[in-house]
Design a protein around this motif. Structure first.
Motif, PDB file in Angstrom:
ATOM      1  N   SER A   1       0.841  -1.187   0.000  1.00  0.00           N
ATOM      2  CA  SER A   1       0.000   0.000   0.000  1.00  0.00           C
ATOM      3  C   SER A   1       0.883   1.245   0.000  1.00  0.00           C
ATOM      4  CB  SER A   1      -0.922  -0.002   1.211  1.00  0.00           C
ATOM      5  OG  SER A   1      -0.201   0.395   2.339  1.00  0.00           O
ATOM      6  N   HIS A   2       0.372   2.299  -0.570  1.00  0.00           N
ATOM      7  CA  HIS A   2       1.103   3.546  -0.693  1.00  0.00           C
ATOM      8  C   HIS A   2       0.123   4.635  -0.306  1.00  0.00           C
ATOM      9  CE1 HIS A   2       2.985   6.990  -2.633  1.00  0.00           C
ATOM     10  NE2 HIS A   2       4.087   6.275  -2.699  1.00  0.00           N
ATOM     11  N   PRO A   3       0.563   5.613   0.491  1.00  0.00           N
ATOM     12  CA  PRO A   3      -0.416   6.585   0.984  1.00  0.00           C
ATOM     13  C   PRO A   3      -1.121   7.345  -0.131  1.00  0.00           C
ATOM     14  CG  PRO A   3       1.843   7.203   1.557  1.00  0.00           C
ATOM     15  CD  PRO A   3       1.888   5.808   1.057  1.00  0.00           C
TER      16      PRO A   3
ATOM     17  N   LEU B   1      -9.077  -4.136 -13.091  1.00  0.00           N
ATOM     18  CA  LEU B   1      -8.775  -5.551 -12.874  1.00  0.00           C
ATOM     19  C   LEU B   1      -7.401  -5.745 -12.260  1.00  0.00           C
ATOM     20  CD1 LEU B   1     -10.118  -7.012 -16.225  1.00  0.00           C
ATOM     21  CD2 LEU B   1     -11.262  -6.854 -14.033  1.00  0.00           C
TER      22      LEU B   1
ATOM     23  N   THR C   1     -11.254  15.784  -0.722  1.00  0.00           N
ATOM     24  CA  THR C   1     -10.462  14.557  -0.736  1.00  0.00           C
ATOM     25  C   THR C   1      -8.999  14.800  -1.080  1.00  0.00           C
ATOM     26  OG1 THR C   1     -11.299  14.282  -2.965  1.00  0.00           O
ATOM     27  CG2 THR C   1     -12.315  12.936  -1.252  1.00  0.00           C
TER      28      THR C   1
ATOM     29  N   THR D   1      -5.298  15.809  -0.436  1.00  0.00           N
ATOM     30  CA  THR D   1      -4.535  15.817   0.814  1.00  0.00           C
ATOM     31  C   THR D   1      -3.297  16.682   0.661  1.00  0.00           C
ATOM     32  OG1 THR D   1      -3.594  13.777  -0.007  1.00  0.00           O
ATOM     33  CG2 THR D   1      -5.300  13.594   1.667  1.00  0.00           C
TER      34      THR D   1
ATOM     35  N   LYS E   1      -7.069   6.472   4.977  1.00  0.00           N
ATOM     36  CA  LYS E   1      -5.885   7.284   5.217  1.00  0.00           C
ATOM     37  C   LYS E   1      -6.188   8.760   5.393  1.00  0.00           C
ATOM     38  CE  LYS E   1      -2.348   4.255   4.019  1.00  0.00           C
ATOM     39  NZ  LYS E   1      -2.976   3.145   3.285  1.00  0.00           N
ATOM     40  N   LEU E   2      -7.376   9.166   4.957  1.00  0.00           N
ATOM     41  CA  LEU E   2      -7.690  10.587   5.086  1.00  0.00           C
ATOM     42  C   LEU E   2      -8.057  10.943   6.521  1.00  0.00           C
ATOM     43  CD1 LEU E   2      -9.738  11.141   1.842  1.00  0.00           C
ATOM     44  CD2 LEU E   2      -7.462  11.991   2.380  1.00  0.00           C
TER      45      LEU E   2
ATOM     46  N   ILE F   1     -12.082 -12.296 -10.218  1.00  0.00           N
ATOM     47  CA  ILE F   1     -11.700 -10.982  -9.724  1.00  0.00           C
ATOM     48  C   ILE F   1     -12.075 -10.780  -8.268  1.00  0.00           C
ATOM     49  CG2 ILE F   1     -11.611  -9.730 -11.902  1.00  0.00           C
ATOM     50  CD1 ILE F   1     -14.452  -8.992 -11.621  1.00  0.00           C
TER      51      ILE F   1
END
Lengths: 773, 700
Positions: free
Chosen positions: A566-568, A660, A760, A762, B383-384, B613
């Motif tokens: 995961s990446h912020p 996908l 939204t 940041t 994360k927000l 999926i």
């Protein structure tokens, strides 16, 4: 450069001859429609605007502006920004000729290497962290950033040309170009050492060439026809070779070509012979040529990177031995029985380790251990990492039979504690599903069977000798068939936070791969060559290019799919068209400066609205036709389906596959789609303003065809007024957001808050929301 | 006469399904799971499960009909006592397996297949999936999983396709009685299949696509009057949307009506729902909340849980102690209301101080004494938002532990201006972090494995007063100094409970993602299914044991999968030839070829592709409904190429039929041992290893 070429092309052909229905061929008979309300004359304003001079002037201005916006303060910041960490480093590797590994194909990175070499970068700077100073290290970074900035600027006239070639008037073409020109995301992305500008530039060129190619369909197999076909193939290969997601452009052209071929297959249109000729021509132009180009880039890649570098360890031993100075090449040695060795885990780079301490009887979760001696993974050299290889069969005194080979059953003796490695059906400390590894005293033969392990060399043939460094292996326990395995998880304090080693029940587990790092000690055998002492410098071995390419390509795909951490600032694709999130590229806390990748809100929302409008128009048209009502005249409808439809196809193909993908995704993955949506926006604007008038015919006619009476699009005053007003709004927002795009000047908290147009986003350095807000 | 063959097949399937049904007097396979749910219905205790209730209610009904009292625990592998009529229950459940065979036959008939093809469909359904479908053959088992529900799921899937094909054949008698009957039948079937498992929605998608195409055709019919158009649309909306929704909701309504006692699933539901269950003592909670009260806090959002913390720490962010939302009762859900650090310590003997709107308090976690804490570190998933953790202890802390209590309103007493003290259960509260102004929020975001897949709790910087995920109420409340309450509560409305339970099911379902650290030998990947790559040992493999092996009948699986490819190729070839103006079929034949092909192929695709999926764990039994469609396609292609072809004589057709039927039955007989149990050392049985990946034999 490209734009001037286009203009010359256009100039030669003269007015009204150019421009296309991009996707499927119209049946020639159908071309002869008479349209009520379609204008056969143009207003004088329209004529002036669409003259070659006016068009050239506008494209000139747009290109100039593109260069200004992309090059403005390109030296700011003089620090490493975002993924420059990677791509700058790769350029340095090319200059140093050190082998590296990356998930993306090499073309764009080769260009950076070339640019760096051209401006005199010596490749010593390593681009370690975001925020490292270029000026202190004397890196000619401006020259390297200039490359994407040039390509990004040239994308603007190419977009203009695509629209112009598709039969839209000058103002509408300018509209699409402006959407790209004044887009903060495109600008921010092309001012830095990143791959996307190259990708987008070549993608737009591919679309342009394909449209040109389609326009020659009535004089098939002519020189121009072949020229644009091959140009499409070459640009497509460049797109694909810039970044993995360029493959989507290939898919997109592929779909268009299939639809085209399907149409050609119609028995009313062509004989089978004609069809096969077309089929073969496309196979050559769009499969063979791109493949050769794509492979060429890899060939250059391998030809440049001849020295050992950070990418070595990703590759197979055979590959590594082709690199000069590679450790395997220098130090790989055959291993014989009774050698004492250290064993390292391939993925996590820890040594197989054991020590006198034992497993606690009872773990925190209440499970019970065997209380045997601990076996762990330890990251540092230590005499407790030494293991001796004990045979399980009779050996001759000397000779080649003492070499350990693939599929041999061995025991491993921990030298310091004089005990054998063992595993048994007891749950490991951290994973109840996996088996515990421990050791058993050398003199106690009661559990002999449990100390037997079979050595499986990876990709080995029968009887292959086990070599240090290069001989990757799995150690499979003979009675229970588990593989010795370790992973990034620390044991508690009782094992000094060392890594857990356990038995994985999936004996073929890929990450259960180990190798012998070093032969520490061995019994001298006069009949075999001495392995200690200095080794002579060895020449790199040769390996077939296709083998190298195949190996690298597969690794690239695997690693690309594996980028799931995961990446912020990673975002999901559904957010992209609406510009719901951006990426913080760089910050400077002292002056409250930051670069935040975010598009021009007005532009993006216009684009996504245009797509919705297009779907609405097409849907309404379909429904109406179902009821035998034909609200849209045929020529306009054909243009909508074939040309705008093609743009929407480009958009969809570059967008939906991301849903996908499970790898980490960023908003800049949407930029190619955004470009396509800008094209859609232009043609939808045309549809709305033009009162069902179009420029027609736009394809090049063959000499034998009956000339058609031309139709002209006429937007009147509405066109220029709308586009200028829109451009002004776009420009205002662009300038307003510019501090986030160019990273200067710094903003105070309230200014930052004011630029946070959507909740939204940041942004950094925002002022705290006041109470009761 | 036409009903004789299906009758024979039904009898045969009775034999295969009921044969030795009582052989294993143990709790086997998933009986452990669903037997338990059935017992809950008989004892009328509320439980929670990720699947909708219809299937489990039928298990309960089977128990009721066979005279079972619900007292047995259904521990896996345990022997059934005298009191449990397990044979009768199994027979009732196996009926769903029996009914599939005639359904398969009649569906084939309705799809216009020849007699030969109908026989093949019936034989394939009869022999195809025996091992996994009739759990009885599978005998006692080390592991329990969900398969019992799948036979119901399959039966309803079959009946939906049957209804659809029946309805299709009524298309020229629009609005006749039969037309309405089969449309409604399809609708009810959809409702049932979706009420057994959500996977049933795939067959709904198939019916939906069929209907869209059908209506599109009708829409293009300009001769049809507007009134008829509207009637067609209305009929579909009524029968295929409203009716299934009603069936689905009705199953939940019955679920709530039957389960009116407190049970293990209580905490999944809202506090008010729980308070109305028989055996619940929330009404005895002291009414007014005071400082020093120990309480649990329930999130009022759909599917909300109890505010929870445990000693494990966040591996990311602050690395402090985790705070989550948890759906089970546990003492880690208990919190104590404490005064701020700058106020005098709470004195258990001092004057009682009641909590009111606007108070700034500290929430102390009862078992670890740490304080509910928040700071400007991003939360792990959302994360927000800011992270919420537990920090410090009874004496250590800072101003980041302060939460301001904001009363929204009271369900019973109305607007907040009308009252002062805060009541348990009914008062809706929000907690505002005093320092950063953010609100305590939990919105069904699942933490990774390190958080035990519990729901993330974060602090939302945007103040959104309408967001019910920031609303909390006090659920349990303990305070020795206060008198016990004696409240009467409103019954919470059905619709609320319905949505709440569905959201909770959805959230738990999403948490069923594969755990990379855990090996699940039962799980398999969708790509393993079409070619039957893996089989499964279902018990020990010793020489003395009777061995059972989970494996489909290879000829049917491979035949079905091959027919998918053949169908696509055939379709492509026909289209290419049409483009070159070759005429292979009359339009009517072509339409029929396309219609059956579309039902079977799209049905297969819709039941297969979503698994590719989906992030969640998948098992081989998920392929069983899918297999049905490939069986239909297999029969359809045989029909198209051989049985309905004008090129072959009847003799040839008989031979072809004989060969295929022999292959299927022979193949089933060859592998019967796997389902009926293999005795003796495995090496004495020969010729079972048809693929290298099957682990039937011991490899050394």
């Amino acid at each position: 450069m490209a734009s001037q070429q286009l203009l010359r092309e256009r100039g030669r052909k003269g007015k009204g001859v150019a421009l296309s229905e991009a996707d499927t061929t119209l049946v020639e008979e159908e071309d002869d429609h008479t349209v009520s309300g379609a204008s056969r004359r143009q207003s004088s304003l329209e004529r002036k605007l669409n003259s070659d001079k006016a068009s050239a002037a506008i494209v000139g201005v747009l290109t100039a502006l593109a260069f200004i916006t992309r090059f403005y303060k390109i030296n700011n910041p003089d620090q490493v920004v975002f993924d420059e960490v990677h791509f700058g480093k790769f350029a340095a590797h090319y200059i140093q000729r050190e082998y590296y590994f990356d998930v993306h194909p090499p073309f764009a990175k080769l260009l950076f290497g070339l640019a760096g070499w051209f401006v005199g970068f010596d490749g010593h700077f390593q681009f370690e962290n975001i925020g490292d100073s270029y000026t202190d290290a004397h890196v000619p970074y401006v020259g390297m950033r200039a490359l994407p900035a040039i390509l990004g600027s040239l994308t603007v006239p190419v977009v203009y040309a695509i629209m112009k070639e598709s039969g839209y008037s000058t103002v509408v073409s300018a509209f699409s170009a402006i959407l790209i020109l004044l887009d903060n995301a495109h600008v921010a992305q092309s001012r830095l050492i990143l791959l996307d500008a190259t990708l987008i530039f070549f993608m737009s060129l591919t679309i342009y060439s394909y449209i040109r190619f389609r326009k020659y369909r009535f004089i098939e197999f002519s020189q121009e026809w072949w020229g644009w076909l091959i140009a499409t193939g070459v640009f497509m290969a460049c797109t694909w070779a810039s970044k993995v997601n360029g493959i989507l452009t290939v898919v997109c052209i592929g779909i268009a070509v299939l639809a085209d071929l399907w149409d050609l297959l119609d028995y009313r249109k062509s004989s089978m012979e004609r069809f096969w000729n077309h089929f073969l021509a496309r196979a050559v132009g769009l499969i063979l040529v791109p493949l050769v180009v794509y492979l060429t880039f890899f060939w250059i890649h391998f030809a440049v990177l001849t020295n050992s570098g950070p990418g070595d360890t990703f590759m197979s031993p055979a590959f590594q031995e082709t690199l000069r100075g590679n450790e395997l090449l220098l130090n790989s040695q055959e291993i014989r029985y009774y050698d004492t060795v250290t064993i390292k885990h391939k993925n996590t780079k820890v040594f197989l380790h054991s020590h006198w301490e034992r497993y606690p009887l009872k773990y925190e979760d209440g499970r019970i251990s065997s209380q045997g001696q601990q076996v762990t993974g330890y990251g540092h050299p230590d005499s407790n990492n030494n293991w001796q290889i004990i045979p399980t069969k009779a050996l001759p005194e000397t000779g080649r039979a003492r070499v350990v080979r693939h599929d041999d059953v061995i025991q491993l003796l921990h030298v310091n504690t004089q005990s054998y490695l063992l595993t048994h059906d007891v749950a490991s400390p951290l994973m109840p599903t996996n088996q515990e590894f421990t050791t058993w005293p050398k003199d106690d033969h009661s559990r002999y069977n449990d100390t037997l392990f079979q050595l499986h060399l990876v990709d080995a043939h029968d009887g292959e000798a086990w070599k240090s460094k290069s001989g990757h292996f799995r150690l499979v326990h003979v009675p229970t068939k588990v593989s010795m395995w370790t992973y990034q998880n620390q044991l508690p304090d009782w094992a000094f936070k060392q890594q857990e080693v356990n038995g994985n029940k999936n004996a073929a587990e890929k990450t259960a791969t180990w190798y012998v790092d070093e032969i520490v000690d061995s019994e001298a055998d006069p009949s075999l060559p001495d392995r200690t002492g200095e080794v002579a410098v060895k020449e790199p071995k040769k390996l077939n290019f296709f083998k190298k390419f195949g190996e690298l390509q597969i690794l690239m795909l695997q690693h690309n799919a594996g980028l799931t951490a995961s990446h912020p600032y990673a975002s999901s694709p559904i957010n992209w068209p609406f510009l719901l999130s951006g990426i913080s590229f760089w910050t400077n806390a002292d002056e409250q400066k930051q670069i935040y990748l975010i598009g021009n809100l007005i532009g993006w929302w216009t684009c996504v609205t245009a797509i919705a409008v297009f779907i609405g128009i097409i849907g309404a048209d379909l429904l109406a036709r179902r009821r035998n009502i034909e609200p849209i005249p045929d020529p306009v409808r054909n243009r909508l389906w074939n040309n705008t439809g093609f743009f929407v196809l480009v958009w969809a193909v570059h967008y939906f596959p991301f849903f996908l993908m499970s790898r980490q995704l960023f908003i800049h993955h949407y930029l190619p789609s955004h470009l396509a949506s800008a094209l859609v926006a232009g043609s939808v604007l045309h549809y709305i303003l033009s009162d069902d008038t179009i420029n027609y015919p736009i394809s090049v006619r063959s000499a034998t065809m009956k000339p058609k009476r031309p139709l002209y699009a006429d937007l009147g005053m509405r066109g220029p007024v709308t586009v200028i007003a829109f451009a002004f709004a776009l420009f205002c927002l662009y300038v307003y957001m510019a501090p986030l795009t160019y990273g200067t000047p710094g903003l105070d908290g309230h200014q930052v808050n004011a630029r946070r147009l959507l909740s939204t986003w940041t942004l950094h350095f925002a002022a705290k929301p006041t109470d009761g807000a | 006469m036409e009903h004789v063959p299906p009758a024979i097949y039904t009898l045969l399937s009775c034999w295969t399904r009921f044969h030795k049904i009582g052989k294993a007097p143990y709790v086997i396979w998933d009986e452990a799971h669903f037997g338990k749910f059935g017992s809950h219905y008989l004892k009328r205790e509320f439980y929670f499960d990720v699947h909708p209730p219809l299937g489990k209610m039928l298990v309960g009904l089977a128990g009721l009909l066979s005279g079972y009292d619900g007292s047995f625990e259904f521990k896996s592998g345990e022997q059934y006592p005298e009191t449990v009529p397990y044979v009768a229950m199994r027979v009732l459940m196996a009926m769903f397996g029996v009914v599939m065979v005639p359904l398969g036959w009649y569906t084939a008939v309705e799809l216009g297949m020849s007699q030969w093809a109908c026989h093949l469909v019936a034989i394939m359904v009869l022999c195809g999936k025996s091992p996994s479908q009739s759990p009885v053959y599978v005998a006692w088992l080390c592991i329990s999983r969900f398969i019992l529900l799948d036979s119901m799921l399959l039966a309803f899937t079959f009946s939906t396709v049957f209804g659809l094909s029946k309805f299709h054949n009524q298309q020229y008698q629009s609005f006749s009685f039969d037309w309405w009957l089969w449309l409604a039948f399809t609708g009810v079937s959809i409702g049932c299949v979706a009420s057994v498992k959500w996977i049933g929605l795939f067959v709904m998608a198939l019916v939906g696509l069929y209907t869209i195409e059908d209506l599109w055709e009708k829409f293009g019919d300009v001769k049809m009057s507007v009134q008829d158009q509207l009637r067609h649309w209305g009929a579909r909306v009524l029968c295929l949307i409203v009716l299934p929704a009603l069936v689905y909701m009705a199953s939940f309504k019955i679920h709530f009506l039957v389960l009116n006692h407190s049970g293990p699933g209580d905490s999944q539901m809202s506090s008010l729902f729980q308070a109305n269950l028989v055996g619940n003592d929330f009404a005895k909670n002291p009414l007014d909340i005071a400082y020093g009260s120990k309480l649990t806090l329930k999130n009022m959002g759909w599917g909300g849980g109890l505010l929870h913390s445990h000693v494990q720490t966040y591996p990311v962010g602050s690395n402090q102690q985790q705070v989550t939302c948890y759906h089970y009762k546990d003492e880690n859900n208990d919190w104590i209301i404490m005064p701020r650090w700058d106020e005098p310590d709470y004195d258990p003997n001092g004057e009682l101080r009641f909590l009111k709107d606007g108070d700034v308090i500290r929430l102390q976690h009862a078992s670890t004494t740490r304080n509910l804490h928040s700071h400007s570190i991003p939360a792990p998933v959302t994360k927000l938002n800011n992270e919420v953790s537990c920090y410090g202890n009874a004496t250590i802390g800072d101003y980041h532990d302060y939460w301001e209590v904001e009363v929204v309103d009271d369900i019973k007493r109305g607007r907040k201006e009308k009252f002062v003290t805060i009541h348990s259960l009914t008062t809706r509260l929000r907690f505002r972090h005093q320092d950063s102004g953010c609100y305590l929020r939990a919105a069904n975001a699942i933490l990774p494995q390190w958080g035990f897949k519990q729901v993330e709790v974060s602090c939302d910087k945007e103040n959104n007063p309408k967001d019910i995920h920031t609303y909390w109420n006090v659920e349990s409340h303990w305070n020795d100094r206060l008198p016990p309450g004696d409240a009467k509560f409103y019954r919470s409305p059905f619709f609320r409970d319905f949505i709440h339970l569905n959201v909770a099911m959805w959230t738990s379902n999403n948490a069923l993602i594969p755990d990379p650290d855990k090996e699940d030998i039962l799980a398999s990947k969708p790509t393993d299914w079409p070619w039957l790559r893996l089989g499964l040992r279902m018990c020990g493999w010793g020489d003395q044991q009777t061995k059972y092996y989970l494996l489909g009948t290879p000829v049917i699986w491979w035949g079905g999968t091959t027919s998918l490819i053949v169908f696509l190729v055939t379709l492509g070839v026909y289209l290419l030839r049409q483009q070159r103006k070759y005429v292979d079929m009359e339009p009517r034949e072509w339409d029929h070829f396309l219609y059956v092909g579309k039902i079977a192929f799209i049905g297969w695709f819709l039941h297969y592709f979503p698994f590719m999926i989906m992030g969640r764990v998948t098992y081989v039994h998920h392929y069983l409904p899918t297999l049905y469609f490939s069986v239909l396609l297999f029969a359809h292609l045989l029909d198209h190429f051989i049985f309905s072809s004008r090129r072959f004589t009847d003799r040839t057709k008989w031979i072809a039929f004989g060969v295929v039927a022999f292959l299927i039955v022979g193949n089933f007989w060859w592998f019967r041992g796997l389902a009926f149990g293999i005795d003796g050392p495995i090496h004495e049985h020969w010729g079972l290893q048809w693929r290298k990946t099957w682990n039937i034999y011991n490899q050394l």
